[in-house]
Design an enzyme around this catalytic site. Structure first.
Site, PDB file in Angstrom:
ATOM      1  N   GLU A  75      -9.244  24.721   3.828  1.00 29.61           N
ATOM      2  CA  GLU A  75      -8.257  23.828   3.190  1.00 29.61           C
ATOM      3  C   GLU A  75      -8.910  22.768   2.306  1.00 29.61           C
ATOM      4  O   GLU A  75      -8.243  22.172   1.466  1.00 29.61           O
ATOM      5  CB  GLU A  75      -7.362  23.173   4.252  1.00 29.61           C
ATOM      6  CG  GLU A  75      -7.987  22.058   5.087  1.00 29.61           C
ATOM      7  CD  GLU A  75      -8.758  22.535   6.310  1.00 29.61           C
ATOM      8  OE1 GLU A  75      -9.187  23.709   6.336  1.00 29.61           O
ATOM      9  OE2 GLU A  75      -8.949  21.732   7.245  1.00 29.61           O
ATOM     10  N   SER A 105       0.855  -1.191   0.000  1.00 25.08           N
ATOM     11  CA  SER A 105       0.000   0.000   0.000  1.00 25.08           C
ATOM     12  C   SER A 105       0.890   1.240   0.000  1.00 25.08           C
ATOM     13  O   SER A 105       2.112   1.128   0.013  1.00 25.08           O
ATOM     14  CB  SER A 105      -0.920  -0.031   1.220  1.00 25.08           C
ATOM     15  OG  SER A 105      -0.146  -0.086   2.385  1.00 25.08           O
ATOM     16  N   CYS A 139     -10.913  25.842  12.474  1.00 20.57           N
ATOM     17  CA  CYS A 139     -11.891  25.065  13.230  1.00 20.57           C
ATOM     18  C   CYS A 139     -11.496  25.019  14.718  1.00 20.57           C
ATOM     19  O   CYS A 139     -11.627  26.035  15.391  1.00 20.57           O
ATOM     20  CB  CYS A 139     -12.100  23.699  12.608  1.00 20.57           C
ATOM     21  SG  CYS A 139     -13.734  23.044  13.012  1.00 20.57           S
ATOM     22  N   HIS A 189     -13.503  25.029   7.169  1.00 24.56           N
ATOM     23  CA  HIS A 189     -12.216  24.457   6.737  1.00 24.56           C
ATOM     24  C   HIS A 189     -11.899  24.916   5.310  1.00 24.56           C
ATOM     25  O   HIS A 189     -12.239  24.224   4.351  1.00 24.56           O
ATOM     26  CB  HIS A 189     -12.296  22.929   6.732  1.00 24.56           C
ATOM     27  CG  HIS A 189     -12.370  22.306   8.071  1.00 24.56           C
ATOM     28  ND1 HIS A 189     -11.272  21.772   8.706  1.00 24.56           N
ATOM     29  CD2 HIS A 189     -13.412  22.130   8.912  1.00 24.56           C
ATOM     30  CE1 HIS A 189     -11.637  21.294   9.887  1.00 24.56           C
ATOM     31  NE2 HIS A 189     -12.933  21.491  10.029  1.00 24.56           N
ATOM     32  N   GLN A 214       5.118  -9.200 -11.119  1.00 27.82           N
ATOM     33  CA  GLN A 214       4.601 -10.397 -11.797  1.00 27.82           C
ATOM     34  C   GLN A 214       3.608 -11.132 -10.897  1.00 27.82           C
ATOM     35  O   GLN A 214       2.541 -11.560 -11.345  1.00 27.82           O
ATOM     36  CB  GLN A 214       5.747 -11.339 -12.153  1.00 27.82           C
ATOM     37  CG  GLN A 214       6.757 -10.749 -13.139  1.00 27.82           C
ATOM     38  CD  GLN A 214       7.930 -11.695 -13.363  1.00 27.82           C
ATOM     39  OE1 GLN A 214       7.764 -12.915 -13.408  1.00 27.82           O
ATOM     40  NE2 GLN A 214       9.121 -11.144 -13.497  1.00 27.82           N
TER      41      GLN A 214
END
Ligand code: GLN
Length: 533
Positions: free
Chosen positions: A511, A15, A383, A509, A194
């Site tokens: 962002e 991951s 916030c 927020h 593979q």
């Protein structure tokens, strides 16, 4: 309009390879050729949404305009494509099962045994197609969370297999894997790739395009070898080597013609031109910036930069537009105290106090804010950060000692931040905050207005507590102004100390609403103040 095309992005080997960035970059390239694109993410975990997850689990919780608490990859999709995502763009296994179980309780399955195949897979497929069925998009890119081989990913890969069969040429599968460099052997190794492709093939899915994540550029031979072992065309083995910024990835993929390969494989015309002018201009600014702005981000998840992903990116975008490099320093609020605050904050050009929940680290935020206010440092509270600005001001300027938010201290004598009325009787914590976009009316004589150049703005929210309007007069008399108010509820959205250089807090927020081609006005204004300082 021609049929909607569906592209799936799966991942293998490990991951954290950046599947979200690859999906967003491919989306960007198709969009830059004039196509309408959306990207959605299917997460195999059982939570209904990431809203109840600790940031240590999956990083920041993103919020869509329509109020879905969502995976942070949706933030990448929006930052790359400059279009909003919605509830339909992030689905989890929890939601799939909940829908199926609700149907079962209603009796919709008419006495049948309810099974993973076909009932769960049908529900996954139905959800995958929701955005495509609106006919608003030429391409729907679907990122499947997790890694091929995970038990919990199986129903998703099975759904992809079925959809490939049903959609034929209108469906394509991109698989992202890892090609490690083994230092002792001085060699890169393709075996994990593979194996990962074999696993996918065993599940009935043959990838059309492979993206190999590597540290450095791979030789043609390596790509040829992968193509041979994995039944993929040689030119469809694309590499995504390490670059300085995630925003360079679309250019890396474009160089290898990934957009053309996709169009070709889907039987589409190659006549459109790829126009990345604005994007490349941004990258150019990033590369040529010489001066630096040093910003301190004060929060409690500092060892985990993904916890504040959207803030990092918004700052980087605004800094880049001001032709500055960003030196972002994470400062642990639990480690801040009266003794070390000057030493830790003195060198910073500006300070951001992060959003968050709960008592941990909160006192350090007050210490930082007192220092910033008394030393006139450009300061941005988001916030919880804004709520802390209010509490610090109440304690040290209004002399309401022990003022607090009832989130931290339910019995505080001065509840300057208090639970919103509609939150008082809630039992379920999931999805029950004040979420998504709300209007905010901005006072003309304010930094907020200077930034937005508009009296009515809309930004996204994720909170339960609010500024207590009973104290508004006291704050305003002593110099902290409420310059942004929700026109329907009177809820305070923005506070500022106009006497200072730039000292502003937002209950919303900003962002979540800042993209490469359209940086958020408040972040721009904050960085401008930092640069001018
Ligand atoms: N904990 C605060 C609230 O719920 C702030 C939330 C946040 O920072 N997102 O109101």
């Amino acid at each position: 309009m021609a049929d909607t095309k569906y592209i799936f992005v799966t991942g293998g080997v490990v991951s954290s390879l950046g599947k979200g960035i690859v999906a967003a970059s491919l989306g960007k390239l198709l969009q830059a050729r004039g196509y309408k694109v959306t990207i959605q993410k299917f997460d195999p975990y059982i939570n209904i949404d990431p809203g109840t997850l600790n940031p240590y689990e999956h990083g920041e919780c993103y919020v869509t305009e329509d109020g879905r608490e969502a995976d942070l990859d949706l933030g990448h999709y929006e930052r790359f494509l400059n279009i909003p995502t919605s509830k339909a763009n992030n689905i989890t296994t929890g939601r799939i099962y909940q829908n199926v179980i609700d149907k079962e309780r209603k009796g919709d399955f008419l006495g049948k045994t309810v099974q993973v195949v076909p009932h769960i897979t049908d529900e996954i497929k139905r959800n995958i197609m929701i955005l495509g069925k609106t006919r608003k998009y030429d391409f729907v890119i679907t990122e499947i969370g997790g890694t091929v081989g995970d038990i919990e990913s199986l129903p998703y890969i099975e759904s992809v297999r079925q959809l490939r069969w049903e959609l034929g040429k209108n469906c394509l599968c991109v698989h992202l894997t890892y090609v490690p460099y083994i230092a002792a052997a001085k060699e890169v190794k393709t075996k994990p790739t593979q194996h990962s492709v074999k696993l996918l093939q065993e599940q009935g899915v043959q990838p059309n395009i492979l993206v190999l994540r590597t540290e450095s550029e791979l030789s043609k031979n390596i790509c040829r070898k992968v193509a041979l072992f994995c039944n993929v065309d040689e030119d469809a083995v694309i590499q995504s080597y390490d670059v300085h910024s995630i925003y360079e990835v679309p250019v890396v993929l474009a160089k290898q013609g990934m957009d053309k390969i996709v169009l070709q494989k889907m039987g589409m015309s190659l006549d459109s031109q790829l126009d990345l002018t604005c994007w490349k201009k941004f990258l150019e600014n990033m590369k040529t910036a010489e001066k630096t702005v040093t910003i301190g981000l004060i929060g409690k998840y500092v060892e985990l930069p993904d916890a504040y992903k959207s803030i990092n990116e918004s700052l980087l975008q605004a800094a880049t537009y001001h032709k500055r490099k960003l030196d972002l320093r994470f400062i642990h609020s639990e480690k801040l105290n009266e003794k070390n605050v000057a030493e830790l904050l003195n060198d910073l050009d500006g300070i951001i106090v992060a959003p968050g929940f709960g008592q941990r680290g909160i006192e350090g935020k007050f210490v930082a804010l007192k220092y910033a206010r008394e030393n006139n440092k450009p300061t941005f509270g988001i916030c919880l950060g804004m709520q802390c600005m209010v509490i610090e001001f109440a304690r040290n300027v209004l002399e309401l000692s022990d003022a607090n938010s009832t989130e931290m201290e339910p019995n505080t004598p001065y509840k300057v931040i208090d639970l919103m009325e509609e939150q008082k009787h809630l039992i379920f914590m999931g999805g029950s905050m004040r979420l998504g976009v709300y209007d905010c009316k901005v006072e003309k004589a304010s930094k907020a207005y200077e930034a937005y150049k508009s009296e009515l703005i809309r930004e996204r929210h994720r909170h339960r507590y609010e500024f207590n309007n009973e104290y508004k007069k006291q704050f305003e008399n002593k110099g902290m102004k409420c310059t942004g108010i929700n026109p329907d509820t009177g809820l305070v959205e923005v506070v500022e100390i106009p006497e200072l250089r730039w000292y502003l807090g937002t209950q919303f927020h900003p962002e979540y609403n800042s993209t490469v081609v359209k940086p958020n006005p408040l972040f721009m204004s904050f960085i401008e103040a930092v640069v001018n300082n």
